[in-house]
Design a protein around this motif. Structure first.
Motif, short mmCIF file in Angstrom:
data_model
loop_
_atom_site.label_atom_id
_atom_site.label_comp_id
_atom_site.label_asym_id
_atom_site.label_seq_id
_atom_site.Cartn_x
_atom_site.Cartn_y
_atom_site.Cartn_z
N ILE A 305 66.10 14.24 11.02
CA ILE A 305 66.72 15.71 11.21
C ILE A 305 65.72 16.25 12.12
N VAL A 306 64.49 15.96 12.04
CA VAL A 306 63.36 16.75 13.11
C VAL A 306 63.57 16.49 14.48
N SER A 307 63.95 15.14 14.73
CA SER A 307 64.00 14.81 16.17
C SER A 307 65.45 15.41 16.69
N TRP A 308 66.25 15.34 15.83
CA TRP A 308 67.46 16.03 16.38
C TRP A 308 67.73 17.35 16.56
N THR A 309 66.87 18.13 15.66
CA THR A 309 66.40 19.54 15.95
C THR A 309 65.64 19.94 17.06
N ASP A 338 69.77 21.27 8.35
CA ASP A 338 69.11 22.14 7.38
C ASP A 338 69.15 23.51 8.10
N SER A 339 68.72 24.41 7.37
CA SER A 339 69.08 25.92 7.73
C SER A 339 68.15 26.01 9.16
N TYR A 340 67.17 25.22 9.56
CA TYR A 340 66.45 25.46 10.63
C TYR A 340 67.09 24.94 11.80
N THR A 341 67.92 23.99 11.64
CA THR A 341 68.72 23.26 12.54
C THR A 341 70.01 24.07 12.96
N PHE A 342 70.52 24.84 11.87
CA PHE A 342 71.56 25.44 12.14
C PHE A 342 71.04 27.16 12.87
N SER A 343 70.00 27.40 12.64
CA SER A 343 69.48 28.72 13.46
C SER A 343 69.25 28.22 14.87
N ILE A 344 68.77 27.11 15.18
CA ILE A 344 68.68 26.69 16.45
C ILE A 344 69.95 26.63 17.22
N VAL A 345 71.23 26.13 16.62
CA VAL A 345 72.24 26.08 16.98
C VAL A 345 73.00 27.56 17.45
N VAL A 346 72.74 28.34 16.15
CA VAL A 346 73.22 29.77 16.70
C VAL A 346 72.64 30.40 17.95
N LYS A 347 71.38 29.95 18.00
CA LYS A 347 70.80 30.59 19.09
C LYS A 347 71.45 30.08 20.51
N ALA A 348 72.01 28.70 20.56
CA ALA A 348 72.48 27.99 21.44
C ALA A 348 73.77 28.86 21.72
N CYS A 349 74.58 29.22 20.73
CA CYS A 349 75.83 29.76 20.84
C CYS A 349 75.58 31.26 21.45
N ALA A 350 74.57 31.76 21.18
CA ALA A 350 74.21 33.05 22.02
C ALA A 350 74.15 33.29 23.46
N GLY A 351 74.01 31.96 23.96
CA GLY A 351 73.88 31.82 25.28
C GLY A 351 75.21 31.39 25.85
N LEU A 352 76.27 31.58 25.20
CA LEU A 352 77.46 31.51 25.63
C LEU A 352 78.45 32.73 25.84
N ALA A 353 79.39 32.47 26.57
CA ALA A 353 80.21 34.01 26.96
C ALA A 353 80.90 34.44 25.88
N LEU A 364 80.83 26.87 9.34
CA LEU A 364 80.10 25.69 8.78
C LEU A 364 78.78 26.10 7.76
N VAL A 365 78.08 26.94 8.25
CA VAL A 365 77.03 27.60 7.60
C VAL A 365 77.50 27.92 6.17
N MET A 366 78.66 28.41 6.06
CA MET A 366 79.12 28.95 4.68
C MET A 366 79.31 27.69 3.82
N ARG A 367 80.20 26.74 4.44
CA ARG A 367 80.74 25.62 3.63
C ARG A 367 79.51 24.95 3.30
N SER A 368 78.36 24.91 4.18
CA SER A 368 77.10 24.10 3.73
C SER A 368 76.11 24.72 2.76
N GLY A 369 76.68 25.84 2.09
CA GLY A 369 75.86 26.46 1.09
C GLY A 369 74.56 27.35 1.68
N PHE A 370 74.47 27.49 2.89
CA PHE A 370 73.59 28.45 3.43
C PHE A 370 73.74 29.78 3.85
N GLY A 371 75.16 30.13 3.08
CA GLY A 371 75.54 31.56 3.25
C GLY A 371 74.49 32.79 3.14
N GLY A 372 73.54 32.48 2.00
CA GLY A 372 72.70 33.62 1.58
C GLY A 372 71.29 33.42 2.17
#
Length: 709
Positions: A305-309, A338-353, A364-372
């Protein structure tokens, strides 16, 4: 054998299994006819320590209590028990056993010392070492363990005391102790002493070199790290994975990275996931191409997961679509983000229109149990805001159970980016935490974008007087922008001269932009000159100064600045715009020459322009210097990238929904701003343009910025 109270702990659902040799010993031990000796017990206790098998270790201890024949050898077995309890994290049981032992030797003290150090009981570790001196002279293992504890707890004073003890014991020359000293001094930010130890070691092994390299890398002395690795390589010392993981993050230039890359290929380390991940991170930090570090990632046989992230993070800034594609691939291959991977992908989404990807990821974050998860929620606030959906950003903020400082700063900056200065100030008034430097950057930016000069002055003053926060360059840049946009150019210039630090290119750029807005050539010339000195390859100074001259009627001076810019080889940043249609991102540059549907787009754009002219649109041709014929000037303005993107969106009405969203890499020009403002009234759709500075929400012929930007 000394009795120890056995404390019941929750059993593991699947305790580690013993290897075949230890299993056969255990079978012999539990046989009713067995007569086990001390070596059988010792082997099994050693296995329990190695595998952290506490439950079996306690069972062995209970069996020993009923074997009085082994009492004469209690020190040998007690030391194994000490080691087992220490390795299994039960320092309390180890300490109780140690205190009850009628006899102790050097191994007893060292085993307990190691247990304290390993599980973070650093005060107990140091006290035990102090007591140990009165009974036994510590050996190299005890000293190295104590030094490791000092390094982990970042306690240099204790570390120096242990160093003194090593000198008095004549163990400072021991390679094991020397390596521990290097790590201790490096961890305590004392590289000079670490280097002194390294240079005076009579013998060094690979760990010595790796420890020194890691120390330089940790303290940011990247040049020294690279020089030491070069020296190591020239001496013919064979490096390992740990060496590379210390050196790769120290690379300063792309060619350094490529040299190390070649070295990893020759030694076959490039296929190892940790090394490949470090290379990917280094390439991405040094402006390497996405294809370059994706090839490294693809060469690894087994990812984690570290290399993917790592690869997703590397694509986030340059190619956010690629980052999202890799995230989907990660999930298809069975990895759980994990939560760090999700945060990186959210950052990527911020680069889109649009917020489409950000919303899908939020689900997906909510379904994965990271909503809090607070960090993820803060990332979502930023992501939604950067995608133009301030309403969704507000919703995430409102649903936060616990709001930390980053949460408040994120929503304040979101309001600032969307021109909602009053909302940013109201949020600050309800903030239940002390603000920090970042809070005031967001507030001052909000004042700048909203023309709130009085409020900006008060906030800037309150930073030091009320909150004891010293203004930094970012705060001064915001204040210069606030004053400059409002036309208070002399006050802005005076603020720059009174700054306690040297102004940077951002500050001079803010002043120059204000001069361009208000047609102030004298102050503008000074700001442009300073900007060119600080950042000679940046085209902003030349272009803005040329525009100032042109706007004030000095076309010859403007043309001269452009000519000078060309002679120095400085190129203006090309204006680019992006729009998402369906599942595809379309890119436009001025003229739209590369788009396959450009001719159709031209026809649609001219049709829109004719309709807008009927509504009062007049092309602002003052800033077009290259042609003298007015119709050519209008044509150049008409084919700006954001206008092309708008026309293309209107050619695909079913794919854009209720609003049109356009991204632009530089600041939107006045003519495009007026054009799109009128277009929002004509097409009866909201149009959101995100430029390099802020968001413009166009609706019913009006813009959220109030034409103040």
């Amino acid at each position: 054998m000394t009795a120890v109270e056995v404390i019941t702990l929750p059993s593991h659902s699947s305790p580690p299994s013993l290897p075949q040799y230890e299993s056969s010993l255990l079978a012999t031990l539990i046989s009713p006819d067995s007569n086990p000796d001390i070596f059988t017990f010792a082997a099994l206790l050693h296995a329990c320590a190695r595998l952290r098998h506490l439950r079996l270790g306690r069972s062995l201890h209970r069996r020993l209590l009923f074997l009085p024949s082994l009492i004469p050898d209690h020190i040998f077995l007690s030391n194994h028990l000490l080691n087992m309890y220490s390795k299994c994290g039960r320092a309390d049981l180890a300490h109780r056993l140690f205190d009850a032992m009628p006899q102790r030797n050097l191994v007893s003290w060292t085993a307990l010392l190691s247990g304290y150090a390993q599980f973070g009981l650093h005060d107990s570790c140091f006290r035990l070492l102090s007591s140990m001196i009165y009974h036994h002279l510590p050996n190299e293992f005890a000293l190295a363990t104590a030094l490791s504890s000092c390094a982990t707890s970042n306690h240099p004073i204790r570390g120096r005391q242990v160093h003194t003890l090593a000198l008095k014991s004549a163990l400072d020359g021991n390679v094991f102790v020397g390596n521990a000293l290097i790590t201790m001094y490096s961890s305590c930010s004392d590289d000079d002493n670490a280097w002194l130890v390294f240079n005076t070691m009579p013998f060094r092994n690979l760990i010595s070199w790796n420890s020194m390299l890691a120390g330089f890398q940790r303290s940011g002395q990247l040049n020294r790290s690279l020089c030491l690795f070069t020296q190591m390589h020239r001496c013919g010392i064979v490096f390992d994975r740990a060496t590379l993981l210390s050196v790769i993050p120290s690379v300063l230039y792309l060619w350094h990275c490529r040299q190390l890359h070649c070295l990893t290929i020759k030694t076959c380390y490039v296929s190892e996931v940790e090394v490949a991940t470090a290379l990917v991170k280094a390439y991405s930090g040094l402006a390497g191409s996405v294809d370059e570090f994706y090839r490294i990632f693809s060469g690894v046989e087994e990812h984690d997961i570290v290399s993917w992230t790592g690869i997703i993070s590397s694509c986030t800034e340059k190619e956010p679509e690629k980052a999202i594609h890799l995230f989907c691939q990660l999930r298809q291959e069975g990895f759980e983000p994990d939560s760090y991977t999700f945060s990186i992908v959210v950052k990527a989404c911020a680069g889109l229109a649009t917020e489409r990807h950000c919303s899908a990821l939020h689900s997906l974050v909510m379904r994965s149990g990271f909503g809090g998860d607070a960090v993820l929620s803060n990332a979502l606030i930023h992501g939604y805001a950067r995608c133009g959906s301030i309403g969704l950003a507000e919703r995430v903020f409102e649903h936060l159970e616990i709001r930390d400082k980053v949460s408040w700063n994120s929503i304040i900056k979101a309001y600032a980016a969307h021109g909602q200065g009053r909302d940013a100030l109201r949020t600050f008034e309800s903030m239940d935490l002390d603000p920090d430097s970042a809070t005031f950057v967001g507030l001052l930016t909000a004042c700048s974008h909203g023309g709130l000069v009085k409020e900006g002055r008060e906030l800037f003053k309150s930073m030091s007087e009320v909150y004891n926060i010293s203004p930094e360059l970012d705060h001064y840049a915001c204040m210069v922008d606030i004053l400059g946009r409002a036309g208070n150019l002399s006050e802005a210039e005076d603020l720059i001269t009174r700054m306690p630090v040297q102004p940077d290119s951002v500050i001079w750029s803010a002043l120059l932009a204000a001069c361009r807005k208000h047609g102030e050539a004298r102050i503008g010339e000074k700001a442009a000159q300073k900007l060119m000195e600080l950042d000679p390859n940046n085209s902003v100074g030349y272009v803005m100064m040329s525009n100032i001259y042109c706007a004030t009627g000095s076309s010859r001076d403007g043309a001269f600045v452009r000519k000078e810019m060309k002679e120095f080889g400085v190129k203006k940043e090309v204006g680019l715009s992006w729009i998402e249609i369906g599942n595809h991102i379309h890119e436009f540059s001025a003229g739209g020459w590369r788009h396959p549907q450009r001719e159709t787009i031209y026809v649609e754009l001219k049709r829109i322009a004719n309709k807008l002219k009927e509504m009062g649109y007049v092309a602002d041709t003052r800033l077009v210097l290259h042609e003298t014929v007015e119709e050519h000037k209008e044509e150049r303005l008409l084919y700006h990238s954001e206008k092309l993107a708008l026309a293309f969106a209107l050619m695909n009405p079913s794919s854009i929904g209720s609003s049109v969203r356009i991204m632009k890499n530089i600041r939107i020009c006045e003519d495009c701003h007026n054009f799109i403002r009128l277009a929002s009234n004509y097409i009866r759709k909201d149009i959101v343009v995100r430029d390099a500075n802020r968001f413009h929400h166009f609706a019913n012929g009006l813009c959220s910025c109030g034409d103040y930007w």
